[in-house]
Design an enzyme around this catalytic site. Structure first.
Site, PDB file in Angstrom:
ATOM      1  N   ASP A   1       0.827  -1.212   0.000  1.00 29.79           N
ATOM      2  CA  ASP A   1       0.000   0.000   0.000  1.00 29.79           C
ATOM      3  C   ASP A   1       0.864   1.267   0.000  1.00 29.79           C
ATOM      4  OD1 ASP A   1      -2.301   1.456   0.008  1.00 29.79           O
ATOM      5  OD2 ASP A   1      -2.836   1.044   2.090  1.00 29.79           O
TER       6      ASP A   1
ATOM      7  N   HIS B   1       2.667   3.259  -8.980  1.00 33.99           N
ATOM      8  CA  HIS B   1       2.517   1.817  -9.236  1.00 33.99           C
ATOM      9  C   HIS B   1       3.746   1.274  -9.967  1.00 33.99           C
ATOM     10  CE1 HIS B   1      -1.410   1.869  -7.573  1.00 33.99           C
ATOM     11  NE2 HIS B   1      -1.964   2.569  -8.541  1.00 33.99           N
TER      12      HIS B   1
ATOM     13  N   LEU C   1      11.627 -20.166  -3.897  1.00 37.54           N
ATOM     14  CA  LEU C   1      10.564 -19.299  -3.368  1.00 37.54           C
ATOM     15  C   LEU C   1       9.310 -19.481  -4.217  1.00 37.54           C
ATOM     16  CD1 LEU C   1       9.878 -16.735  -1.491  1.00 37.54           C
ATOM     17  CD2 LEU C   1      10.367 -15.386  -3.525  1.00 37.54           C
TER      18      LEU C   1
HETATM   19  C1  FPP Z   1      -1.963   0.012  -3.455  1.00 28.84           C
HETATM   20  O1  FPP Z   1      -1.505   1.346  -3.439  1.00 28.84           O
HETATM   21  C2  FPP Z   1      -1.368  -0.689  -4.606  1.00 28.84           C
HETATM   22  C3  FPP Z   1      -2.065  -1.291  -5.617  1.00 28.84           C
HETATM   23  C4  FPP Z   1      -3.531  -1.323  -5.687  1.00 28.84           C
HETATM   24  C5  FPP Z   1      -1.374  -1.944  -6.751  1.00 28.84           C
HETATM   25  C6  FPP Z   1      -0.151  -2.696  -6.357  1.00 28.84           C
HETATM   26  C7  FPP Z   1       0.455  -3.252  -7.575  1.00 28.84           C
HETATM   27  C8  FPP Z   1       1.778  -3.273  -7.839  1.00 28.84           C
HETATM   28  C9  FPP Z   1       2.828  -2.739  -6.944  1.00 28.84           C
HETATM   29  C10 FPP Z   1       2.203  -3.917  -9.110  1.00 28.84           C
HETATM   30  C11 FPP Z   1       2.609  -5.334  -8.843  1.00 28.84           C
HETATM   31  C12 FPP Z   1       2.827  -6.027 -10.109  1.00 28.84           C
HETATM   32  C13 FPP Z   1       2.807  -7.370 -10.285  1.00 28.84           C
HETATM   33  C14 FPP Z   1       2.816  -7.970 -11.627  1.00 28.84           C
HETATM   34  C15 FPP Z   1       2.746  -8.321  -9.212  1.00 28.84           C
HETATM   35  P1  FPP Z   1      -2.584   2.513  -3.535  1.00 28.84           P
HETATM   36  O2  FPP Z   1      -2.768   2.881  -4.957  1.00 28.84           O
HETATM   37  O3  FPP Z   1      -3.838   2.107  -2.837  1.00 28.84           O
HETATM   38  O4  FPP Z   1      -1.865   3.665  -2.769  1.00 28.84           O
HETATM   39  P2  FPP Z   1      -2.567   4.832  -1.938  1.00 28.84           P
HETATM   40  O5  FPP Z   1      -3.258   4.168  -0.770  1.00 28.84           O
HETATM   41  O6  FPP Z   1      -1.401   5.675  -1.511  1.00 28.84           O
HETATM   42  O7  FPP Z   1      -3.512   5.535  -2.854  1.00 28.84           O
END
Ligand code: FPP
Length: 242
Positions: free
Chosen positions: A22, A39, A133
């Site tokens: 997050d 992201h 893993l």
């Molecule tokens: C939450 O942060 C994050 C997500 C909803 C997406 C997480 C995805 C990745 C890091 C990509 C991973 C890729 C693969 C292929 C596994 P948020 O957007 O809710 O952050 P915020 O709370 O600050 O708005």
């Protein structure tokens, strides 16, 4: 490096770590960047966390990449995330093989565009013999949806109600082949489950670092494992002191 090579590690290493990644959006906004840049940075960050898990001797890493609720984000964020997944499932396969990591998926692949489904399946096939893993990607995943799916499957198969117990339910979940998580980390200071592994988390230890996911590196992971090492896991019992 083997797990024993790191003197900073506690005696008990979590076999299965799950992470709610997050804070990507806030990381980007705090830099005046669009949310998708967060992201992207979060995706880049995964590489070092996978490497650290291999180094520390963790056996299963489950990451929450996209929930069944994330579809309700703005259309450009959803399509941007899908484009990132599309690139990553191509680009990172060689790295996963180099690390000895086996890709797996939990959630619903139906509902995702066909070409991306195929990439995920290909990635699973191409890494299936790796054994250092297990990287479990929760993609189009929801804990409640998983339980609904399990109940439907049991009913379709005509399971006798008298045979339904906790072990059997666990066998109908997407995670049937891996142990429950020992440690769950949610970055960015938020303290919520958000529909993640709600059955499997029954006795997990939770750690909530303040760091936004793109800045959560090896040292932060080590600190979370050290904190886990200080926890007394009682599973509802009272432990007798020597
Ligand atoms: C939450 O942060 C994050 C997500 C909803 C997406 C997480 C995805 C990745 C890091 C990509 C991973 C890729 C693969 C292929 C596994 P948020 O957007 O809710 O952050 P915020 O709370 O600050 O708005």
């Amino acid at each position: 490096m083997s797990a024993q090579a790191s003197p900073e590690l506690p005696d008990s290493i979590p076999q299965h770590i799950a992470i709610v990644m997050d804070g990507n959006g806030r990381w980007a906004q705090s830099r005046g960047l669009p949310r998708l840049a967060g992201h992207r940075a979060g995706t880049e960050n995964l590489r070092s966390i996978i490497e650290a898990c291999v180094e520390f001797g963790v056996k299963v890493l489950t990451i929450y990449a996209f929930s069944t609720e994330n579809w309700s984000r703005p259309e450009n964020e959803v399509s941007g995330l899908m484009a990132i997944f599309d690139e990553v499932f191509n680009r990172e396969l060689a790295e996963l093989n180099r690390q000895g990591a086996q890709l797996r998926h939990i959630g619903r692949l139906d509902g995702i565009k066909k070409s991306l489904q195929d990439k995920v399946r290909r990635g699973i096939e191409k890494t299936k013999n790796n054994d250092r893993l297990i990287l479990n990607v929760a993609f189009n995943y929801g804990g409640r949806d998983e339980i609904v799916h399990a109940i439907r499957t049991m009913l379709k198969e005509g399971v006798d109600p008298a045979d339904v117990n906790e072990q059997l339910v666990s066998q109908y979940l997407y995670t049937k082949d891996v142990p429950d998580p020992d440690l769950i980390i949610r970055t960015s200071g938020e303290h919520r489950f958000s529909n993640f592994l709600i059955w499997q988390a029954a006795y997990a230890e939770w750690v909530f670092p303040e760091t936004f996911w793109p800045d959560f590196g090896r040292e932060e992971l080590l600190a979370a494992i050290q904190e886990y090492g200080h926890r007394e896991r009682r599973y509802g019992r009272v432990l007798e002191k020597g």
